[in-house]
Write an enzyme that holds these catalytic residues in place. Structure first.
Site, PDB file in Angstrom:
ATOM      1  N   GLU A 217      33.144  37.527  32.119  1.00 60.83           N
ATOM      2  CA  GLU A 217      32.097  38.069  31.237  1.00 60.83           C
ATOM      3  C   GLU A 217      32.175  39.587  31.147  1.00 60.83           C
ATOM      4  O   GLU A 217      32.847  40.243  31.957  1.00 60.83           O
ATOM      5  CB  GLU A 217      30.710  37.635  31.721  1.00 60.83           C
ATOM      6  CG  GLU A 217      30.305  38.246  33.050  1.00 60.83           C
ATOM      7  CD  GLU A 217      28.788  38.324  33.237  1.00 60.83           C
ATOM      8  OE1 GLU A 217      28.127  38.976  32.410  1.00 60.83           O
ATOM      9  OE2 GLU A 217      28.293  37.753  34.225  1.00 60.83           O
TER      10      GLU A 217
ATOM     11  N   LYS B 290      20.825  36.407  42.486  1.00 59.31           N
ATOM     12  CA  LYS B 290      20.233  37.477  43.305  1.00 59.31           C
ATOM     13  C   LYS B 290      18.814  37.164  43.687  1.00 59.31           C
ATOM     14  O   LYS B 290      18.087  36.522  42.934  1.00 59.31           O
ATOM     15  CB  LYS B 290      20.177  38.752  42.476  1.00 59.31           C
ATOM     16  CG  LYS B 290      21.396  39.560  42.588  1.00 59.31           C
ATOM     17  CD  LYS B 290      21.079  40.993  42.209  1.00 59.31           C
ATOM     18  CE  LYS B 290      22.377  41.704  42.053  1.00 59.31           C
ATOM     19  NZ  LYS B 290      23.137  41.131  40.916  1.00 59.31           N
TER      20      LYS B 290
HETATM   21  N1  PSU Z   1      23.157  38.893  37.717  1.00 64.40           N
HETATM   22  C1  PSU Z   1      23.916  39.779  38.373  1.00 64.40           C
HETATM   23  N2  PSU Z   1      24.657  40.688  37.686  1.00 64.40           N
HETATM   24  C2  PSU Z   1      24.663  40.708  36.320  1.00 64.40           C
HETATM   25  C3  PSU Z   1      23.874  39.740  35.633  1.00 64.40           C
HETATM   26  C4  PSU Z   1      23.144  38.853  36.366  1.00 64.40           C
HETATM   27  O1  PSU Z   1      23.927  39.769  39.581  1.00 64.40           O
HETATM   28  O2  PSU Z   1      25.331  41.562  35.723  1.00 64.40           O
HETATM   29  C5  PSU Z   1      23.908  39.681  34.121  1.00 64.40           C
HETATM   30  C6  PSU Z   1      24.719  38.455  33.679  1.00 64.40           C
HETATM   31  O3  PSU Z   1      25.448  38.787  32.513  1.00 64.40           O
HETATM   32  C7  PSU Z   1      23.640  37.444  33.360  1.00 64.40           C
HETATM   33  C8  PSU Z   1      22.558  38.335  32.796  1.00 64.40           C
HETATM   34  O4  PSU Z   1      24.036  36.457  32.453  1.00 64.40           O
HETATM   35  O5  PSU Z   1      22.595  39.493  33.625  1.00 64.40           O
HETATM   36  C9  PSU Z   1      21.211  37.698  32.821  1.00 64.40           C
HETATM   37  O6  PSU Z   1      20.305  38.517  32.152  1.00 64.40           O
HETATM   38  P1  PSU Z   1      18.836  37.975  31.826  1.00 64.40           P
HETATM   39  O7  PSU Z   1      18.151  37.888  33.150  1.00 64.40           O
HETATM   40  O8  PSU Z   1      18.258  39.052  30.936  1.00 64.40           O
HETATM   41  O9  PSU Z   1      18.997  36.671  31.145  1.00 64.40           O
END
Ligand code: PSU
Ligand code: MN
Length: 299
Positions: free
Chosen positions: A25, A159
């Protein structure tokens, strides 16, 4: 839909010849890690795959195309540019139509990988149910994507900025298979394990077999593999939890919500830990790429 796909020559050749390919990604590059470490990591991850005999396909949106497999210049643009959009499913068409640069989240990378015919995807952590979601309703679109897009995603769990047990409950509701790779517990990103039990799998082949069976049954769901960070690199849960609480408090005081929340929390935790969380983050993604390569070779 296929008309938007722009698959690099190397990735295309590998797919046509049934050689192993993994998707990577781009949101972790643009929004998940600071410059200049992000570009170094992006290149290192590709190298890990190449050294394992697997073709890496980093994915992003650029010039109205879904790019599958980026060159060094394109990686650089993602890492440096300040106006890269964070793209989840809802943003996909808008960013394509505007021809702007978009970094794909787990959800968007799953969509693109599936369109291109890539079965295995390595990331750091997946999005999930945020703490306090009972008030904010903040639940990552990543979870819904797992319900509808058949890609195997290798992550270090999620996380602890998230509510891990609610995240697993939603995945269960959506019918998403979640496995611990050589562990009985859901990994907690910086920490090798949480206290939440999940189904355990011990070999790469089993994961490939489950995926194949899922497809034969016509199931559309993806598979989430939780791959724990090696113990020697982990940050103990009790230690990181204090930092997370500070970061969450700062987000609240600055009224950070929506798509900005996850990147804000990640950046704050890097600041609070003076970079040590970033080091850990890098180690766990590398570990996930290595496992993804071994699984891709099972196909
Ligand atoms: N968790 C991490 N690092 C990240 C992300 C999530 O530890 O960089 C990124 C990933 O691309 C994930 C996105 O799909 O954040 C999720 O964002 P949201 O919570 O806004 O859906
Ligand atoms: Mn959200």
């Amino acid at each position: 839909m296929i008309k938007f796909l722009e698959i690099s020559k190397k990735v295309k050749q590998a797919l046509e010849n049934n050689k192993p390919v993994i998707a990577l990604e781009s949101t972790i590059i643009s929004h998940g890690m600071p410059y200049p470490q992000n570009i170094q990591v992006a290149k290192d991850l590709e190298k890990i795959a190449k050294d394992a005999g697997v073709v890496p396909a980093t994915i992003c949106l650029m010039n109205g195309k879904i790019k599958i497999g980026l060159n060094d210049d394109e990686l650089e643009i993602l890492a440096i540019s300040k106006d890269v959009a964070k793209v989840s499913r809802r943003d996909f068409s808008r960013v394509l139509a505007s021809k702007k640069i978009g970094a794909t989240t787990v959800a968007a990378t799953m969509i693109a990988a599936h369109l291109a015919g890539i079965k295995v995807f390595a990331t750091g952590g997946v999005g999930g149910v945020h703490r306090g979601a009972e008030d904010s309703f903040d639940i990552s679109a990543d979870l819904k994507e797992f319900a509808q897009t058949p890609v195997i995603v290798i992550s270090a769990g999620a996380k602890a900025i998230l509510d891990l047990s609610k995240t697993l409950e939603i995945l269960e509701t959506f019918g998403v298979p979640v496995y611990g790779f050589q562990t009985d517990f859901f990994p907690a990103f910086y920490s090798a394990e949480s206290n939440i039990r999940i189904d355990r799998i011990d070999s790469e082949k089993e994961i490939a077999d489950i995926y194949k069976t899922n497809m034969q049954l016509g199931f559309k769901s993806g598979i989430l593999v939780g791959n724990p960070i090696p113990k020697k690199y982990e940050i103990p849960f009790s230690e990181i939890d204090e930092h997370i609480k500070i970061a969450l408090d700062r987000a609240k005081r600055n009224s950070v919500t929506g798509r900005g929340l996850t990147p804000f929390l990640l950046a704050e935790i890097v600041k609070i830990t003076k970079g040590s969380s970033l080091e850990t983050n890098i180690r766990l993604v590398e570990n996930n790429v290595a496992l993804a390569c071994r699984i891709a070779k099972e196909f």
